[in-house]
Design a protein around this motif. Structure first.
Motif, short mmCIF file in Angstrom:
data_model
loop_
_atom_site.label_atom_id
_atom_site.label_comp_id
_atom_site.label_asym_id
_atom_site.label_seq_id
_atom_site.Cartn_x
_atom_site.Cartn_y
_atom_site.Cartn_z
N THR A 165 22.17 -4.61 83.31
CA THR A 165 22.63 -3.64 84.31
C THR A 165 21.83 -3.84 85.58
O THR A 165 20.86 -4.61 85.61
N GLY A 166 22.21 -3.15 86.64
CA GLY A 166 21.52 -3.25 87.91
C GLY A 166 20.31 -2.34 87.97
O GLY A 166 20.10 -1.47 87.11
N PHE A 167 19.52 -2.49 89.03
CA PHE A 167 18.29 -1.73 89.14
C PHE A 167 18.52 -0.23 89.36
O PHE A 167 17.71 0.60 88.92
N SER A 168 19.59 0.13 90.01
CA SER A 168 19.86 1.55 90.22
C SER A 168 20.13 2.25 88.89
O SER A 168 19.60 3.33 88.61
N SER A 169 20.96 1.64 88.04
CA SER A 169 21.24 2.20 86.72
C SER A 169 19.96 2.22 85.88
O SER A 169 19.70 3.18 85.14
N LEU A 170 19.18 1.17 85.99
CA LEU A 170 17.92 1.09 85.26
C LEU A 170 16.98 2.22 85.68
O LEU A 170 16.31 2.85 84.86
#
Length: 588
Positions: free
Chosen positions: A112-117
């Protein structure tokens, strides 16, 4: 002749047998589903339980309906997964669940991307605030896995394991030479110095402008990445940079030396520590529930007034689209329903998209504008809300983004393949045309390159749409078109950078966006309803396309690399003017 009939008969027999086998498999799957639906029970969480999180599946913004999720298909195993909404929701539920004493975090690679992380990480930090523990253990930590694990009270690694910490990088695959070899020319018409979505077709390396923007947003994300780890591990940011720059962590012992982990343990030693912490006899199993199966008790408001959360994630496409796409017709219809529903007092539009069709973006924008005229609309941005993703967000009352969200990319392009070299020179195929007008065959003849005059016509249309895009942003953000152009030109920004530029209003996740929507609608109590509605099991079976089933199996087989196949397919399916982020942004 006898051989001919023998082969024909063998072929027919093979088809009949294959059909019966496939029918039997399908009936077996349906029977399993019926049995599963009939016997499905809520998982009972035993006292003194540990919630298990591995997150070893692609994480979308919302849990997608998957009629095969609970089936163990021979050769493929279980294909169950969760969306970000349910991952965060279940962690929150576990915080309030007296039967759950802690979390066992077991990450390796996280898709997943960093925002979701960051959203999952924030939920874990909130879980810790209750006094419950989080232990992280893995044989191998990727950088994203370690970023998530850094919130844990204790971090352990296998004595012969590894931890990746070398700094962030972003790479792009260029295909100009490959296209040249097969005789394909991608004729590009674009607006925007930084609109680099088309560079892989035309170049073998990044342009200076693209390298500048990638370096800018990558360092912005890296800064947040280091700051968060520093806060939780009590290691100075400068020290973290030095460790990464010199590649000082290459094995488990290095990770322990530099205090990235609290110990090196084998799995049995970890389980022994769990038993001791929970007061469980050495011969007894540790009560564990996977986040995939955990169903926390929900406190559903009795209020008749609703805040609608409309999930818009994936590529923006013309028409209806499928699950994981934002179909212009489908989402404009969903927005229209919310506008006309008197029970819905405010709408949070959750955008996680790198854009796509310019026309579909405009169609959705129109409905967002009409909705905003009668009730509050707040945008919550996920990993991406760029190009067409920003277009559909621009009309909202306010926009929330995470620090690491990739947004902006205000620019457009069009691509028309010229297959003359492939068809004429490689394959020996030639086309001839009869036409009633000078431009009757523009874009229709695959082996005809665009003339200078035809390119000029397309450029006028692309320029016109860019002007429209800028006007939509200028009107929505209440700034001048000249100002939009100065921060536009296709340039990608992080949420933190976009805040200073006026492209977003606040740094925050979906919870903050919902709270803002409630405040603007003057709601003290409300019910949150998610849209679009999710199909039941049997509707999912009937609506599941052959392509979607193939994609599930491909994902299981190739893991995170499936995204490259999807991106390639998206390129082939592009029509008309595109408002799309540069290629697939990969940060690792």
């Amino acid at each position: 002749m006898k051989s001919f009939f023998k082969y024909v008969l063998a072929t027919i027999t093979g088809i009949v047998i294959s059909t019966f086998i496939l029918l039997a498999i399908f009936v077996g799957i349906i029977t399993s589903m019926v049995s599963s639906v009939g016997s499905s029970k809520e998982v009972v969480v035993a006292k003194n339980s540990v919630l298990y999180l591995s997150l070893n599946f692609p994480i979308t913004d919302r849990t997608e309906p998957n009629p095969f999720g609970d089936l163990s298909i021979p050769g493929y195993g279980n294909v169950k997964s969760l969306g970000l909404n349910d991952i965060v929701g279940r962690i929150r539920g576990a915080k309030e669940d007296s039967n759950i004493k802690g979390i066992y975090l077991n990450p390796t690679t996280i898709q997943t991307g960093f925002s979701s992380l960051q959203a999952i990480r924030d939920a874990l930090l909130d879980f810790k605030s209750s006094g419950k523990f989080i232990y992280a253990y893995s044989d191998v930590y990727s950088q994203k896995a370690y970023y998530l694990a850094s919130v844990a009270d204790k971090i352990y690694v296998n004595p012969q394991g590894s931890l990746d910490f070398r700094g962030l990088a972003s790479s792009v695959m260029f295909m100009k030479d490959a296209l040249d070899k097969i005789g394909v020319e991608m004729q590009v018409i674009k607006v925007g110095t930084y609109k680099s979505a088309v560079e892989p077709f035309l170049m073998n390396q990044m342009s200076d402008a693209n390298r500048l923007q990638v370096n800018s947003y990558l360092n912005s994300i890296y800064s947040q990445f280091l700051t968060d780890i520093s806060d939780n591990r009590n290691i100075a940011v400068d020290s973290l940079k030095s460790i990464a720059n010199n590649y000082l962590i290459r094995n488990a012992d290095d990770a322990l030396t530099y205090k990235f982990v609290d110990g090196v343990k084998y799995k049995d030693e970890l389980l022994a520590e769990f038993r001791e912490k929970l007061g469980i006899d050495a011969k007894k199993d540790i009560p564990t529930v996977s986040i995939l199966d955990y169903t926390p008790t929900e406190n559903v408001s009795s209020s008749s007034e609703r805040i609608a959360v409309l999930y818009a994630y994936g590529s923006i496409v013309d028409g209806e689209g499928v699950v994981g796409e934002i179909g212009g017709d489908k989402f404009s219809r969903e927005l229209r329903k919310l506008r006309l529903d008197d029970r819905v007092k405010a709408v949070v539009l959750r955008v996680n998209s790198g854009g796509g069709s310019g026309l579909a973006s405009e169609i959705i924008w129109r409905e967002v504008s009409l909705l905003k005229a009668v009730k509050p609309v707040i945008v919550s941005m996920g990993d991406y809300a760029a190009s067409g993703g920003y277009y559909i967000a621009a009309a909202a009352d306010s926009i929330f983004a995470d620090e690491t969200t990739l947004t902006g990319s205000i620019g457009v392009f069009g691509v028309i393949p010229n297959l003359q070299g492939l068809l004429n020179n490689k394959l020996g195929l030639n086309f001839d045309v009869v036409k009633t007008g000078k431009f009757a065959d523009v874009g229709a003849d695959p082996d005809k390159p665009l003339s200078a005059e035809e390119k000029a016509i397309y450029q006028i249309e692309v320029n016109r749409f860019y002007d429209l895009f800028m006007k939509r942003v200028a009107d929505g953000r209440k700034i001048s078109i000249a100002q939009v152009d100065s921060i536009g030109q296709g340039r990608v920004w992080t949420g933190q950078q976009a805040l200073g530029l006026g492209l977003v209003d606040k740094i925050g996740g979906i919870d903050q966006a919902i709270a803002a929507a409630a405040k603007k609608a003057n709601l003290d109590s409300y019910k949150i309803s998610n849209y679009p509605s999710v199909d039941d099991t049997f509707s999912s079976i009937l609506s599941t396309s052959k392509e979607k089933i193939k994609l599930w199996f491909i994902e299981d087989e190739v893991g995170e690399y499936h995204k490259y196949l999807k991106s390639y397919k998206d390129i082939l399916n592009q029509t008309g003017i595109q408002a799309k982020i540069p290629y697939t942004v990969e940060i690792y």
